[in-house]
Design a protein around this motif. Structure first.
Motif, PDB file in Angstrom:
ATOM      1  N   VAL A  31       1.592  36.055 -33.130  1.00 25.60           N
ATOM      2  CA  VAL A  31       1.998  35.401 -34.893  1.00 25.60           C
ATOM      3  C   VAL A  31       0.575  34.977 -35.238  1.00 25.60           C
ATOM      4  CG1 VAL A  31       2.848  33.385 -35.458  1.00 25.60           C
ATOM      5  CG2 VAL A  31       3.897  34.880 -33.841  1.00 25.60           C
ATOM      6  N   LEU A  32      -0.086  34.326 -35.027  1.00 26.24           N
ATOM      7  CA  LEU A  32      -1.663  33.845 -35.170  1.00 26.24           C
ATOM      8  C   LEU A  32      -2.758  34.377 -35.591  1.00 26.24           C
ATOM      9  CD1 LEU A  32      -2.313  31.339 -32.636  1.00 26.24           C
ATOM     10  CD2 LEU A  32      -1.176  31.101 -35.061  1.00 26.24           C
ATOM     11  N   ARG A  33      -2.606  36.158 -34.516  1.00 27.70           N
ATOM     12  CA  ARG A  33      -3.932  37.290 -35.259  1.00 27.70           C
ATOM     13  C   ARG A  33      -3.088  37.577 -36.865  1.00 27.70           C
ATOM     14  NH1 ARG A  33      -8.163  39.117 -36.227  1.00 27.70           N
ATOM     15  NH2 ARG A  33      -8.140  41.440 -36.013  1.00 27.70           N
ATOM     16  N   PHE A  34      -1.234  37.453 -37.325  1.00 27.42           N
ATOM     17  CA  PHE A  34      -0.653  38.113 -38.535  1.00 27.42           C
ATOM     18  C   PHE A  34      -1.332  36.963 -39.322  1.00 27.42           C
ATOM     19  CE2 PHE A  34       2.533  38.487 -41.440  1.00 27.42           C
ATOM     20  CZ  PHE A  34       2.475  39.844 -41.417  1.00 27.42           C
ATOM     21  N   LEU A  35      -1.038  35.313 -38.796  1.00 28.17           N
ATOM     22  CA  LEU A  35      -1.538  34.388 -40.067  1.00 28.17           C
ATOM     23  C   LEU A  35      -3.657  35.101 -40.355  1.00 28.17           C
ATOM     24  CD1 LEU A  35      -0.504  31.784 -41.565  1.00 28.17           C
ATOM     25  CD2 LEU A  35      -1.678  30.996 -39.449  1.00 28.17           C
ATOM     26  N   GLN A  36      -4.050  35.149 -39.383  1.00 28.42           N
ATOM     27  CA  GLN A  36      -5.138  35.716 -40.080  1.00 28.42           C
ATOM     28  C   GLN A  36      -5.197  36.375 -40.901  1.00 28.42           C
ATOM     29  OE1 GLN A  36      -7.561  36.358 -36.338  1.00 28.42           O
ATOM     30  NE2 GLN A  36      -8.915  34.877 -36.658  1.00 28.42           N
TER      31      GLN A  36
ATOM     32  N   VAL B  23      -5.730  28.723 -44.780  1.00 31.53           N
ATOM     33  CA  VAL B  23      -5.414  29.824 -43.602  1.00 31.53           C
ATOM     34  C   VAL B  23      -5.904  30.544 -42.858  1.00 31.53           C
ATOM     35  CG1 VAL B  23      -3.696  31.947 -44.491  1.00 31.53           C
ATOM     36  CG2 VAL B  23      -3.460  30.621 -45.591  1.00 31.53           C
ATOM     37  N   MET B  24      -6.829  31.310 -42.552  1.00 25.97           N
ATOM     38  CA  MET B  24      -7.859  31.773 -41.669  1.00 25.97           C
ATOM     39  C   MET B  24      -8.215  30.852 -40.418  1.00 25.97           C
ATOM     40  SD  MET B  24      -9.545  34.083 -40.231  1.00 25.97           S
ATOM     41  CE  MET B  24      -9.541  35.775 -41.336  1.00 25.97           C
TER      42      MET B  24
ATOM     43  N   GLY C  62      -6.744  39.318 -45.955  1.00 29.96           N
ATOM     44  CA  GLY C  62      -6.534  39.767 -47.225  1.00 29.96           C
ATOM     45  C   GLY C  62      -6.450  39.375 -48.343  1.00 29.96           C
ATOM     46  N   GLY C  63      -6.240  38.232 -48.797  1.00 33.05           N
ATOM     47  CA  GLY C  63      -6.171  37.538 -50.312  1.00 33.05           C
ATOM     48  C   GLY C  63      -7.719  37.012 -49.742  1.00 33.05           C
ATOM     49  N   GLU C  64      -8.318  36.918 -49.469  1.00 32.18           N
ATOM     50  CA  GLU C  64      -9.915  36.654 -49.419  1.00 32.18           C
ATOM     51  C   GLU C  64     -10.799  37.317 -50.171  1.00 32.18           C
ATOM     52  OE1 GLU C  64     -13.530  34.837 -48.531  1.00 32.18           O
ATOM     53  OE2 GLU C  64     -12.780  37.005 -47.836  1.00 32.18           O
ATOM     54  N   TRP C  65     -11.009  38.716 -49.439  1.00 28.10           N
ATOM     55  CA  TRP C  65     -12.171  39.289 -49.632  1.00 28.10           C
ATOM     56  C   TRP C  65     -11.922  39.972 -51.349  1.00 28.10           C
ATOM     57  CZ3 TRP C  65     -12.046  44.029 -52.280  1.00 28.10           C
ATOM     58  CH2 TRP C  65     -13.013  45.080 -52.127  1.00 28.10           C
ATOM     59  N   GLY C  66     -10.529  39.839 -52.575  1.00 30.84           N
ATOM     60  CA  GLY C  66     -11.170  39.976 -54.003  1.00 30.84           C
ATOM     61  C   GLY C  66     -11.177  39.448 -54.357  1.00 30.84           C
TER      62      GLY C  66
ATOM     63  N   TYR D 269      -4.395  43.529 -31.895  1.00 32.25           N
ATOM     64  CA  TYR D 269      -5.934  43.316 -32.427  1.00 32.25           C
ATOM     65  C   TYR D 269      -5.155  44.036 -34.353  1.00 32.25           C
ATOM     66  CZ  TYR D 269     -10.428  45.062 -34.306  1.00 32.25           C
ATOM     67  OH  TYR D 269     -11.501  45.869 -35.297  1.00 32.25           O
ATOM     68  N   ALA D 270      -4.417  44.935 -34.160  1.00 29.88           N
ATOM     69  CA  ALA D 270      -4.161  46.282 -35.252  1.00 29.88           C
ATOM     70  C   ALA D 270      -3.577  45.036 -36.080  1.00 29.88           C
ATOM     71  CB  ALA D 270      -3.223  47.085 -34.627  1.00 29.88           C
ATOM     72  N   VAL D 271      -2.557  43.805 -35.562  1.00 32.94           N
ATOM     73  CA  VAL D 271      -1.522  43.178 -36.568  1.00 32.94           C
ATOM     74  C   VAL D 271      -2.324  42.898 -37.404  1.00 32.94           C
ATOM     75  CG1 VAL D 271      -0.065  41.292 -36.598  1.00 32.94           C
ATOM     76  CG2 VAL D 271       0.284  42.554 -34.928  1.00 32.94           C
ATOM     77  N   GLY D 272      -3.428  42.517 -37.041  1.00 34.69           N
ATOM     78  CA  GLY D 272      -4.654  40.947 -38.277  1.00 34.69           C
ATOM     79  C   GLY D 272      -4.505  42.177 -39.078  1.00 34.69           C
ATOM     80  N   PHE D 273      -4.859  43.443 -39.079  1.00 34.75           N
ATOM     81  CA  PHE D 273      -4.818  44.375 -40.226  1.00 34.75           C
ATOM     82  C   PHE D 273      -3.656  44.720 -40.847  1.00 34.75           C
ATOM     83  CE2 PHE D 273      -9.354  45.510 -37.597  1.00 34.75           C
ATOM     84  CZ  PHE D 273      -9.936  45.882 -38.613  1.00 34.75           C
ATOM     85  N   LEU D 274      -2.419  45.134 -40.366  1.00 32.79           N
ATOM     86  CA  LEU D 274      -1.210  45.387 -40.582  1.00 32.79           C
ATOM     87  C   LEU D 274      -1.050  43.645 -41.682  1.00 32.79           C
ATOM     88  CD1 LEU D 274       0.035  47.053 -37.884  1.00 32.79           C
ATOM     89  CD2 LEU D 274      -0.760  48.114 -39.319  1.00 32.79           C
ATOM     90  N   ALA D 275      -1.218  42.972 -41.103  1.00 34.99           N
ATOM     91  CA  ALA D 275      -1.216  41.934 -42.265  1.00 34.99           C
ATOM     92  C   ALA D 275      -2.081  41.687 -43.020  1.00 34.99           C
ATOM     93  CB  ALA D 275      -1.386  40.661 -41.330  1.00 34.99           C
ATOM     94  N   ARG D 276      -2.687  42.271 -43.406  1.00 32.76           N
ATOM     95  CA  ARG D 276      -3.937  42.667 -44.237  1.00 32.76           C
ATOM     96  C   ARG D 276      -3.476  42.791 -46.441  1.00 32.76           C
ATOM     97  NH1 ARG D 276     -10.157  43.926 -42.238  1.00 32.76           N
ATOM     98  NH2 ARG D 276     -10.199  43.837 -43.955  1.00 32.76           N
ATOM     99  N   PRO D 277      -2.548  43.866 -46.419  1.00 35.35           N
ATOM    100  CA  PRO D 277      -1.403  44.793 -46.864  1.00 35.35           C
ATOM    101  C   PRO D 277      -1.079  43.019 -47.695  1.00 35.35           C
ATOM    102  CG  PRO D 277      -2.097  46.301 -45.743  1.00 35.35           C
ATOM    103  CD  PRO D 277      -1.986  45.025 -44.936  1.00 35.35           C
ATOM    104  N   LEU D 278      -0.438  42.016 -46.412  1.00 35.20           N
ATOM    105  CA  LEU D 278       0.736  41.375 -47.482  1.00 35.20           C
ATOM    106  C   LEU D 278      -0.295  40.365 -48.166  1.00 35.20           C
ATOM    107  CD1 LEU D 278       3.299  40.323 -47.511  1.00 35.20           C
ATOM    108  CD2 LEU D 278       3.082  38.969 -45.404  1.00 35.20           C
ATOM    109  N   GLY D 279      -1.201  39.848 -47.210  1.00 35.44           N
ATOM    110  CA  GLY D 279      -2.293  39.115 -47.598  1.00 35.44           C
ATOM    111  C   GLY D 279      -3.193  39.121 -48.694  1.00 35.44           C
TER     112      GLY D 279
END
Length: 437
Positions: free
Chosen positions: A130-135, A103-104, A140-144, A70-80
């Motif tokens: 891997v798929l959670r990372f993609l999420q 992508v999501m 991460g890119g969508e919100w802004g 679950y945490a992986v998805g959050f850690l990927a958000r800054p990259l997005g």
């Protein structure tokens, strides 16, 4: 130059009510699809992933491992945020919104097709990660971009209200996610574990199609068009932020810490705590989360409207105080095991610990940066804060529970997060009713 000094030049806004309404609701619907995709993972993590994607053994260790994915998805958000923020500030907001929802959607749909640990062994959790990372990259890119479509178009005196409306997509997506899991949870346990949990992930592909169609109908914001016309687009926005705009960036990170910690503890960790430790039913906990999300449909715009009247800082301070004071009583109330008290506790924690800052944060993070850096700055600040606190909070809470055999360390953790956000609030400039640059 200080943050406040940069906000001295007005940019064009959309004064046509019908156009503004279309922009707001387009952003809400598109964001709701993104949040649905991201949040169904949280529910599945607490209810089923620890049973099917990890080796049988110690349930506590399996839960910690599940929260790790679950945490992986959050850690990927800054990259997005870094990737799509860069292109959002260089190419435009609209194009990034179309790409991120695809992508999501792809990551979510493929999770629904994954084989389990029993079928393919260790490859199952690896593919899940891997798929959670993609999420995470997608969100991460969508919100802004979604927030800026509204914030850069709306009138100054309504920026708190209308900017917060984008965040209504979160409870809408959460209601859809909870509703889907509540529906499939009616299946017999064996069927739910075998195939029922996959349905919420697979149907997301239909929602993505709707969200993509809506986003392609939007126009680029006037603020970005003005930057392009004046040839003021920055070549490397993130480099510019870390060289000359570190204070607003770290302020944005700090503003996010407490809110996302409460969201993760009250919305995800409590599901596992209530069902595993307290022996409560899945249905009761899902009902609490459902009611909290329903209340948020109305509380988020209310809090946004209030921030236009009394200021962003006052609202954040109030939420920080609540978050610190409620950290211990939250678990005391849950431990009563009384259904009405459990539901009311979840609603209070999410409403005042999360949604006050979640709603107001959308316009405020954006207001901290000038137009040429706004997508990158607001997105990266938001997502780094989310990664540091939100993604790790359930994992930290599960680890603290295993170590102490009690919830008091989790409460102290929430109090610490509230103090960090209170300090960040003291450094942030008051932007209510002030022009964007």
């Amino acid at each position: 130059m200080t943050v406040a000094e940069e906000f001295n030049v007005a940019v064009p806004v959309t004064n046509d009510v019908a156009t503004m309404r279309r922009i707001v609701w387009s952003s809400v619907i598109g964001t709701a699809v993104e949040w649905y995709d991201f949040l169904i993972y949280g529910a599945a993590t607490a209810l089923v992933f620890n049973k099917i994607f990890f080796a049988a053994g110690d349930p506590a260790l399996a839960t910690i491992a599940a929260f790790g994915t679950y945490a992986v998805g959050f850690l990927a958000r800054p990259l997005g945020a870094a990737i799509f923020g860069h292109f959002g500030d260089r190419v435009g907001r609209k194009a990034m919104l179309a790409i991120t929802i695809m992508v999501m959607g792809l990551g979510t749909f493929l999770i629904g097709l994954l084989p389990t640990y029993q079928q393919i062994g260790v490859a199952a959790p690896v593919l899940l990660i891997v798929l959670r990372f993609l999420q995470g990259i997608g969100l991460g890119g969508e919100w802004g971009g979604a927030v800026l479509m509204v914030v850069e178009n709306c009138p100054t005196e309504k920026r708190g209200l209308l900017g917060s409306m984008v965040q209504v997509g979160n409870p809408v997506g959460n209601l859809a996610a909870i509703g889907m899991f509540a529906l499939v949870s009616q299946l017999p346990e064996s069927e739910f574990i075998s195939w029922g949990w996959r349905i919420p992930f697979l149907v997301s592909i239909l929602l993505v199609g709707v969200g993509l169609w809506i986003r392609l109908s939007l126009e680029e914001t006037a603020a970005f068009r003005q930057l392009k016309a004046k040839n003021e687009v920055v070549r490397m926005p993130i480099v510019e932020i870390f060289k000359y705009h570190r204070r607003p960036f770290f302020t944005a990170v700090g503003l996010k810490i407490s809110e996302i910690a409460y969201a993760s503890i009250a919305g995800v960790f409590i599901m596992s705590y209530a069902t595993t430790t307290l022996g409560l039913s899945r249905g009761l906990v899902l009902n609490g989360a459902f009611v909290a999300s329903f209340v948020a449909l109305f509380s988020i715009p209310l809090f946004g409207w209030m921030s236009d009247k009394v200021g962003r800082k006052a609202m954040f301070y109030a939420s920080c105080v609540f978050s610190a004071l409620f950290a211990f009583p939250m678990f005391w109330l849950l431990d009563t095991r009384e259904p009405a008290i459990v539901i009311a506790t979840i609603v209070a924690a999410i409403s005042f610990g999360q949604m006050v800052m979640f709603g107001i944060g959308a316009p405020w993070y954006s207001e901290l940066f000038t137009a040429k850096l706004r997508y990158s700055g607001a997105s990266l600040g938001f997502q780094v804060g989310a990664a540091l606190s939100g993604g790790l909070s359930p994992l930290i809470a599960a680890g603290l529970m295993t170590w102490a055999g009690a919830t008091w360390p989790v409460s102290l953790f929430l109090i610490g997060c509230a103090l960090i956000t209170a300090v960040a609030t003291s450094f942030a400039p008051e932007m209510a009713n002030k022009e964007l640059s």
